[in-house]
Design an enzyme around this catalytic site. Structure first.
Site, PDB file in Angstrom:
ATOM      1  N   GLU A  79       0.803  -1.222   0.000  1.00 36.26           N
ATOM      2  CA  GLU A  79       0.000   0.000   0.000  1.00 36.26           C
ATOM      3  C   GLU A  79       0.837   1.273   0.000  1.00 36.26           C
ATOM      4  O   GLU A  79       0.308   2.367  -0.235  1.00 36.26           O
ATOM      5  CB  GLU A  79      -0.938  -0.004   1.212  1.00 36.26           C
ATOM      6  CG  GLU A  79      -2.057  -1.041   1.078  1.00 36.26           C
ATOM      7  CD  GLU A  79      -2.929  -1.145   2.313  1.00 36.26           C
ATOM      8  OE1 GLU A  79      -2.527  -0.628   3.373  1.00 36.26           O
ATOM      9  OE2 GLU A  79      -4.009  -1.747   2.217  1.00 36.26           O
ATOM     10  N   GLU A 110       7.093 -21.855   7.657  1.00 33.58           N
ATOM     11  CA  GLU A 110       7.583 -20.992   8.739  1.00 33.58           C
ATOM     12  C   GLU A 110       8.669 -21.659   9.583  1.00 33.58           C
ATOM     13  O   GLU A 110       9.334 -21.006  10.380  1.00 33.58           O
ATOM     14  CB  GLU A 110       6.442 -20.558   9.641  1.00 33.58           C
ATOM     15  CG  GLU A 110       5.840 -21.662  10.489  1.00 33.58           C
ATOM     16  CD  GLU A 110       4.800 -21.097  11.463  1.00 33.58           C
ATOM     17  OE1 GLU A 110       4.998 -21.287  12.669  1.00 33.58           O
ATOM     18  OE2 GLU A 110       3.820 -20.482  11.016  1.00 33.58           O
TER      19      GLU A 110
END
Length: 267
Positions: A79, A110
């Protein structure tokens, strides 16, 4: 370390609650998040100031994380270019498992402590840059490994976690530890923990962009004009700043391509 994120919910028999009771319970828990973030303002200030100073000297900001945390980093990074008109590689979000993991969980991604540094090397990360690790638990191996290696290469490190005293904070020059307490659904850290991380990310990236001169007054003068709504908003910003009519402002914006340049030309 005390794994607050894994503690039992303050609510029992959730499965027996009405829809309204579930909603009220979630809302009551969410109300506590902003206060938890407030307690961490000194930590957030230190991290933000350090990142801003590095970026003023040409450095970049990287986020690494897995699952919800990784996705939040990707969202915040993605953004920044449309909001502030910065190059796409000024703020970079990397998620364990790659872009596939944005939409679909990648099993055991992960748990690979070596992969984050490999992912970061694709962007030629260097000692001018900053790396912020995102993990509600504060224990994700992908993030620990990335931060550990980054520090060895002189890269500024920080983190946003929701437990105190974990290994990720230990690998961070500027840790932010926001303890929001047990989740409404036990262990579901996409809820309060995710909300807290999103709030801190908003604070971090917004304040850095302000420090980099990407906000004038209270306006996003470098935003990308990528749709009719934003063109209209930009036109109104130019009109207000120069005290001219909408049509004249629209003509200036079209000619110069950004609010900043249109205002500078109109003064």
């Amino acid at each position: 370390m005390n794994r607050v994120t894994e503690q039992e919910s303050n609510y029992d028999h959730i499965d027996k609650m009405s829809v309204l009771e579930v909603l009220q319970g979630i809302n009551n828990e969410d109300k506590t998040v902003a206060f938890a973030v407030e307690k961490c303002l000194p930590q957030i200030e230190k991290l933000t100031s350090a990142v801003a100073e590095r970026m003023k000297k040409g450095g970049r900001l990287f986020y690494i994380g897995a699952g919800t945390s990784g996705r939040l980093g990707v969202v915040d990074a993605s953004e920044c270019p449309p909001t502030y008109g910065v190059p796409f590689d000024w703020v970079v979000g990397i998620i364990a498992g790659g872009d596939t993991a944005i939409r679909r969980a990648v099993e055991f991604a992960e748990d690979d402590a070596e992969q984050a540094w490999k992912d970061l090397q694709e962007f030629n990360i260097n000692e001018k840059d900053c790396l912020v690790g995102l993990a509600a638990s504060g224990t994700t191996p992908y993030v620990i490994g990335g931060l550990n290696t980054a520090r060895k290469h002189g890269i500024l490190t920080g983190c946003i976690v929701c437990n105190i005293g974990g290994p990720i904070a230990a690998e961070s020059d500027f840790p932010v530890e926001v303890v929001v307490g047990p989740e409404f659904v036990t262990g579901s850290t996409r809820m309060k923990s995710g909300t807290a991380q999103k709030m801190v990310l908003n604070m971090l990236s917004t304040t850095v962009m302000v420090q980099l001169g990407r906000v004038v007054g209270n306006k996003m003068v470098d935003m990308q004009l990528t749709n009719h709504k934003l063109v209209d908003r930009g036109t109104q910003m130019v009109a207000d700043e120069l005290n001219i009519g909408y049509d004249e402002a629209a003509e200036l914006l079209t000619r110069y391509g950004s609010v900043r340049k249109a205002v500078e030309a109109g003064h």
